[in-house]
Design an enzyme around this catalytic site. Structure first.
Site, PDB file in Angstrom:
ATOM      1  N   ARG A  49       6.694   0.416   0.080  1.00 13.50           N
ATOM      2  CA  ARG A  49       6.992  -0.943   0.556  1.00 13.50           C
ATOM      3  C   ARG A  49       8.254  -0.955   1.431  1.00 13.50           C
ATOM      4  NH1 ARG A  49       4.776  -4.706  -3.360  1.00 13.50           N
ATOM      5  NH2 ARG A  49       2.742  -3.865  -3.922  1.00 13.50           N
ATOM      6  N   ASP A 157       5.959 -20.312  -4.729  1.00 16.67           N
ATOM      7  CA  ASP A 157       6.064 -18.852  -4.808  1.00 16.67           C
ATOM      8  C   ASP A 157       7.429 -18.445  -4.252  1.00 16.67           C
ATOM      9  OD1 ASP A 157       3.675 -16.542  -5.203  1.00 16.67           O
ATOM     10  OD2 ASP A 157       5.486 -15.845  -4.193  1.00 16.67           O
TER      11      ASP A 157
END
Ligand SMILES: C[S@@+](CC[C@H](N)C(=O)[O-])C[C@H]1O[C@@H](n2cnc3c(N)ncnc32)[C@H](O)[C@@H]1O
Length: 288
Positions: A49, A157
Site C-alpha cells: 500500500r 467513513d
C-alpha cells in the site's frame, strides 16, 4: 545499451522494501490516528500500500514517504489512512441484516416513533456506499406507501477517497450482482457520462443518504437517537479496548429497542449490559 544516468529518477521507486523500523513507525501512526491495529503479519500488505502511495507522490522510497509523514502536517496523514484502509464491501452483503431491517427493525421503529415520525439509520464505515444504498433500497421498499416519515441515513467513513466514490453512486454492473433484476430496474439508471456498463443510483435513493467523513476514534457531531446502526466489518481492525469503547458510544446513540448490526466475524460479549443478541450478528439495545 547503457542506462541513461542523466534521466531523473523521481518517478522510479527504487527502495520498495519496508524496514522493520518503518513498519513500526507506520503502525504506531495508524493505530494512534485511526484505531487500526496492524499486526506483524500485515507487513507485506502495508509495504504494498505504501509503495503505491509513494509512487503516486513521485517518491523514491518508503523511507522518504515516512519522512513526509514524520515532518509534514496532517495533510498526508489522510493519504496514509486512505492507503491503509481495507474497503471490501458489496450490495446486500450479509443479506440477513437487510431482511431483518425490512421485516423487524423498521416496523418496530415505526411503531415506537409514531409520534415523532422520525427514523434514523447510521452506516458507520460505509466504504464505497454499497451498504448505505442497500439500506436505502430496503427502507424505501418498506416506507414506500407510508407517507410523512422523516427518514434519513447517515453514512460515514474515515477514508475520504472511498467516500467520494460512495457519494457518486456510480457502479459497474459487475458490482451489482447481489441485486435482483427487479431492484436494478427500480433503483438504478444508465449513466450517461460514464463508461458502458456503469449504472447510477437514482436521485430519489441518494437523497435519503447524507455522506460525511468521520473517524470513529474522534468526537461524533451527531446526537441521535438512531433506530439502527450498521457497523459491519469495521471493528475487526480495532483492539478490544477500542471496540468496547465504541460499543458504549453506540449504545449511547441508539434508541432503546434500537438495533446494532455487526459483521460476520464480530460479536459482543454476552455479559455486555447494553446489547442482547437477537439474531445472527444482530444486537438489540436493552434499556437502562
Ligand atoms: C471492510 S470495510 C466495511 C464496509 C461495510 N461496512 C461492509 O461491511 O461491507 C471497512 C471500512 O471501515 C473504514 N474504517 C476503518 N477505520 C475507521 C475509523 N477509524 N473510522 C471510520 N471508518 C473506519 C474503512 O475506511 C473501510 O471503508
Amino acid at each position: 545499451m547503457l542506462p541513461n544516468f542523466d534521466k531523473p529518477i523521481a518517478n522510479v521507486l527504487l527502495d520498495v522494501q519496508i524496514t522493520p523500523q518503518e513498519f513500526e513507525f507506520v503502525r504506531t501512526v495508524v493505530e494512534k490516528n485511526a484505531g487500526i491495529v496492524l499486526s506483524s503479519n500485515k507487513m507485506q500488505l502495508v509495504q504494498g500500500r505504501l509503495v503505491r502511495r509513494a509512487r503516486e507522490l513521485g517518491l523514491s522510497s518508503i523511507g522518504e514517504y515516512c519522512d513526509i509523514i514524520r515532518n509534514g502536517g496532517p495533510e498526508e496523514l489522510v493519504g496514509l489512512i486512505n492507503a491503509i484502509t481495507t474497503n471490501v464491501t458489496s450490495f446486500f452483503r450479509e443479506n440477513h441484516h437487510f431482511d431483518a431491517l425490512m421485516s423487524v427493525m423498521l416496523p418496530e421503529a415505526m411503531g415506537r416513533n409514531q409520534r415523532t415520525r422520525r427514523l434514523r439509520i447510521w452506516s458507520a464505515g460505509c466504504s464505497s456506499g454499497e451498504e448505505p444504498y442497500s439500506i436505502a433500497i430496503s427502507s424505501a421498499e418498506v416506507l414506500g406507501n407510508a407517507r410523512g416519515w422523516d427518514f434519513k441515513i447517515l453514512a460515514t467513513d474515515i477514508d475520504s477517497e472511498i467516500l467520494h466514490i460512495a457519494e457518486q453512486g456510480i457502479y459497474n454492473s459487475e458490482r451489482l450482482t447481489g441485486i435482483s433484476e427487479e431492484r436494478r430496474r427500480r433503483w438504478f439508471i444508465g449513466n450517461d457520462n460514464n463508461d458502458e456498463g456503469d449504472l447510477q443510483v437514482i436521485p430519489e435513493l441518494k437523497s435519503l443518504i447524507t455522506f460525511r467523513p468521520l473517524n470513529l476514534m474522534n468526537n461524533w457531531p451527531m446526537r441521535g437517537p438512531f433506530d439502527v446502526i450498521f457497523c459491519r466489518n469495521v471493528m475487526i481492525y480495532f483492539d478490544q479496548p477500542t471496540r468496547d469503547r465504541l460499543l458504549m458510544r453506540y449504545a449511547g446513540l441508539l434508541a432503546d429497542g434500537g438495533y446494532l448490526c455487526l459483521g460476520h466475524s464480530e460479536s459482543i460479549h454476552s455479559q455486555h449490559s447494553h446489547f442482547k443478541l437477537v439474531g445472527r450478528t444482530i444486537y438489540r439495545k436493552v434499556g437502562g
